[in-house]
Design an enzyme around this catalytic site. Structure first.
Site, PDB file in Angstrom:
ATOM      1  CB  ILE A  70      46.217  72.261  -1.574  1.00 44.59           C
ATOM      2  CG1 ILE A  70      46.751  72.921  -2.849  1.00 44.59           C
ATOM      3  CG2 ILE A  70      46.230  73.234  -0.390  1.00 44.59           C
ATOM      4  CD1 ILE A  70      48.153  73.430  -2.817  1.00 44.59           C
ATOM      5  CB  CYS A 129      38.531  67.826  -2.830  1.00 43.99           C
ATOM      6  SG  CYS A 129      40.285  68.141  -2.556  1.00 43.99           S
ATOM      7  CE  LYS A 163      35.709  72.898  -8.929  1.00 47.50           C
ATOM      8  NZ  LYS A 163      36.722  73.835  -8.467  1.00 47.50           N
ATOM      9  N   GLY A 263      41.112  78.989 -12.907  1.00 52.20           N
ATOM     10  CA  GLY A 263      41.797  78.440 -11.733  1.00 52.20           C
ATOM     11  C   GLY A 263      43.285  78.717 -11.782  1.00 52.20           C
ATOM     12  CB  THR A 264      46.012  76.638 -13.199  1.00 49.98           C
ATOM     13  OG1 THR A 264      45.469  75.420 -12.658  1.00 49.98           O
ATOM     14  CG2 THR A 264      47.519  76.553 -13.174  1.00 49.98           C
TER      15      THR A 264
END
Ligand code: FAD
Ligand code: FMN
Ligand code: FES
Lengths: 301, 272
Positions: A70, A129, A163, A263-264
């Site tokens: 993304i 990320c 994270k 998440g997913t």
């Protein structure tokens, strides 16, 4: 049965957290989702400036996982404050805002802008990320992670969650570094670096070429890392990576997670938190567990 | 009724093989029937895949909903193997849909399985009331606007639904790349001819669904006909289908837009 859990100063009514990037910025899903059964929602990662994100296609499904690139597409912090925040207080869940950036200065400004907002219950620092085209992620370096958190710790009393990326030689060292620097919790794991190639076109399926791997395929690797960290730092661990049903969630609690993140699976079932919570409760009842501590401590490796 | 996407469990009425790898699936849902607009899609859960699969609403008859799909990979294979009375979990209706123009003539352009959403659109277009169509600059006359569909595919095996469009009063023109049916060549050649040889097209709206290459060709042709309103229905790999993950974007003149929420239908002028 007591399902409440403390993450730093923040108390969640239950330990099921919807992970960053899979639930929007807040109330987008309110027509479809029962927020009252979600412990907390982590917003899509927000950056100082708006970001368009990576070249599409941005998502590809493999046999048992999902690769995304993304690229932190988001409207930027000012627009988030003006357009998204006002709606958040109305939902019966807690809001953890995920912050991202490339430089210390960006994180600092983000925290300064958001610290005074009541509707922000906690910060999750996305130090991991994989879609920013940077050579190194912040959470691949003990020093970068530690310096950043020390800095931010001075700016806010709100709960700070770090994270982490699983893509390191020794994740325990990183977890210890953020713990010593003043983080209240660690959230793990973010996605794994990955690639998938279309053999007919001889090109990557993703516009960005590489992406981050999530979903069922990553569960055993993620569980292992959560177990390592939970056994060596005192901080609460928000564990996840590949959870799609209550059995997966229970495994993460047994491995030492204080809370779990989905998440997913939210992409497929936006109400998965509700379903998983219901089944976790049943499991705990059947096993005569009164609280999450009982569940965590019942793992006799 | 105002459209709000819902997560529903429906029972399959039928899955029928239309051609080698093209299937027609139907189920009943009063909610979808009442709320869906042409161009909307449904996000279907498939037991063999992690993510849902987006498929357009092909046709609505009372509370029966039809989906027409081509078997491509794992997801569509599992759908093709569904049986009567099997349950199907879906989220919908989703997406913006076509803007159905009330008055003007319509030219539908279908590339391959892109024909799927155009039948539902044709149902709506055929139902338009009699209205004043400016037939000539001299004055108007009352009549129903005219409808035509240009259908193209690689070969005749991929050409489906001709009869259905005819029943709705559509003129049907066919092109196949190998010449096995109709004009030999691309569907966009038919469009070019149509616009050149009659003034019908100049008062028409174009609605198209098919591969990106087809849209590029349509854009080229329409450079000479700037006033024809054209809507294109796009595809992109999706995550959530609900506007929250930003996976499904395509580039537009004003930046990336989400196919699942801002689309799948875009005006040609937004893209090119
Ligand atoms: C809004 C929307 C509406 C659609 N409506 C229809 C329809 O009515 N009928 C129909 O047959 N198809 C439709 N599609 C395409 C359909 O979603 C894909 O064919 C399907 O998801 C493929 O799933 P699979 O698991 O069978 O294939 P996979 O195993 O996922 O992939 C097989 C091959 O199909 C291609 N593919 C996969 N997903 C897509 C996609 N979203 N767009 C383009 N190519 C893809 C890939 O290149 C891959 O090589 C639509 C797509 C969108 C975005
Ligand atoms: C589409 C998508 C977008 C994501 N965006 C973000 C993000 O913006 N920030 C972040 O910290 N993690 C992001 N993630 C990672 C997830 O929050 C989660 O950590 C990861 O997917 C592993 O968990 P899972 O297997 O349950 O999905 C994203 C994941 C996906 C699939
Ligand atoms: S598929 Fe998630 S935003 Fe479109």
């Amino acid at each position: 049965m007591d399902l409440a859990v403390n993450i730093g100063k923040l108390t969640l009514k239950n330990p099921i957290i919807c992970a960053s990037g899979t639930f929007g910025f807040g109330d987008e899903l309110k027509g479809l989702v029962d927020f009252s059964s979600i412990g907390a929602v982590v917003s899509k990662t927000i950056t100082l400036e708006p970001r368009e994100g990576n070249i599409p296609p941005r998502i590809y499904e493999t046999n048992c996982g999902v690769i995304n690139s993304i690229g932190l597409a988001n409207p930027g912090v000012d627009s988030f404050i003006k357009e998204k925040l006002p709606a958040l207080g109305k939902l019966k869940t807690k809001h953890i805002v995920s912050l991202g950036g490339s430089f210390k200065k960006e994180y600092k400004q983000l925290v300064e802008k958001l610290d005074k907002e009541d509707k922000v219950d906690a910060f999750e620092l996305n130090l991991s990320c994989p879609n920013l085209g940077k050579k190194k992620l912040i959470s691949q370096s003990q020093k970068l992670s530690s310096d950043l958190i020390k800095n931010l710790r001075k700016l806010t009393k709100k709960t700070l969650i770090a994270k982490l990326t699983p893509e390191v030689t020794d994740i325990v060292k990183i977890a210890k570094a953020v713990s010593d620097a003043g983080a209240d919790a660690v959230s793990m794991v973010n996605t794994y670096f990955s690639l998938a190639i279309d053999i007919e076109k001889k090109k990557s399926y993703l516009g960005n070429i590489t992406g981050g791997y999530s979903g069922p395929a990553i569960k055993p690797m993620s569980l292992y890392r959560v177990w390592q960290v939970a056994n060596s730092v005192k901080l609460p661990v928000i564990g996840g990576g590949g959870i799609i049903n209550y059995k997966d969630a229970i495994e993460f609690f047994l491995a030492g997670s204080a809370a779990v993140s989905l998440g997913t699976i939210n992409l497929t079932d936006p109400n998965s938190a509700k379903d998983i919570l219901k089944e976790v409760k049943k499991y705990m009842k059947k096993n005569k567990m009164k609280n999450l501590g009982d569940l965590r401590r019942s793992f006799n490796a | 009724m105002k459209k709000e996407a819902k997560q529903l469990t429906v029972k399959i009425d039928q899955v029928k093989k239309v051609r080698n790898d093209i299937f027609l699936l139907s189920f009943r849902s009063a909610y979808i029937a009442q709320t869906a607009k042409p161009g909307n899609f449904l996000h279907l859960k498939v037991n063999t895949t992690i993510l849902r699969r987006p498929l357009s609403i092909h046709r609505v008859k009372d509370d029966l909903i039809y989906i027409l799909f081509k078997q491509r990979g794992r997801g569509t294979k599992a759908l093709a193997e569904k049986k009567k009375n099997d349950q199907l979990d879906l989220i919908g209706p989703l997406g913006n849909g076509f803007k159905v123009k009330r008055r003007e003539n319509s030219i539908l352009v279908a590339g391959g399985i892109g024909v799927a959403p155009l039948l539902f659109l044709a149902q709506k277009l055929a139902k338009r009331p009699m209205s004043k169509v400016p037939a000539s600059p001299a004055g108007g006359q009352r009549s129903t606007p005219d409808n035509i569909i240009l259908m193209g595919a690689k070969d005749k095996k991929e050409l489906v639904c001709e009869e259905e469009f005819k029943k709705l009063g559509f003129q049907v023109k066919i092109a196949s790349e190998d010449g096995s049916k109709g004009y030999k060549g691309f569907v966009t050649d038919l469009l070019k001819k149509r616009l050149r040889t009659s003034d019908f097209g100049l008062r028409a709206n174009i609605y198209a669904c098919g591969p990106k290459d087809m849209f590029d060709q349509i854009n080229k042709i329409l450079k000479n006909y700037k006033n024809i309103n054209t809507q294109l229905s796009f595809e992109q790999f999706m995550g959530c289908g609900l506007g929250v993950c930003s996976a499904c974007v395509i580039p537009t003149k004003t930046g990336y837009k989400k196919v699942c929420q801002d689309g799948p239908v875009f005006n040609l002028k937004e893209i090119y």
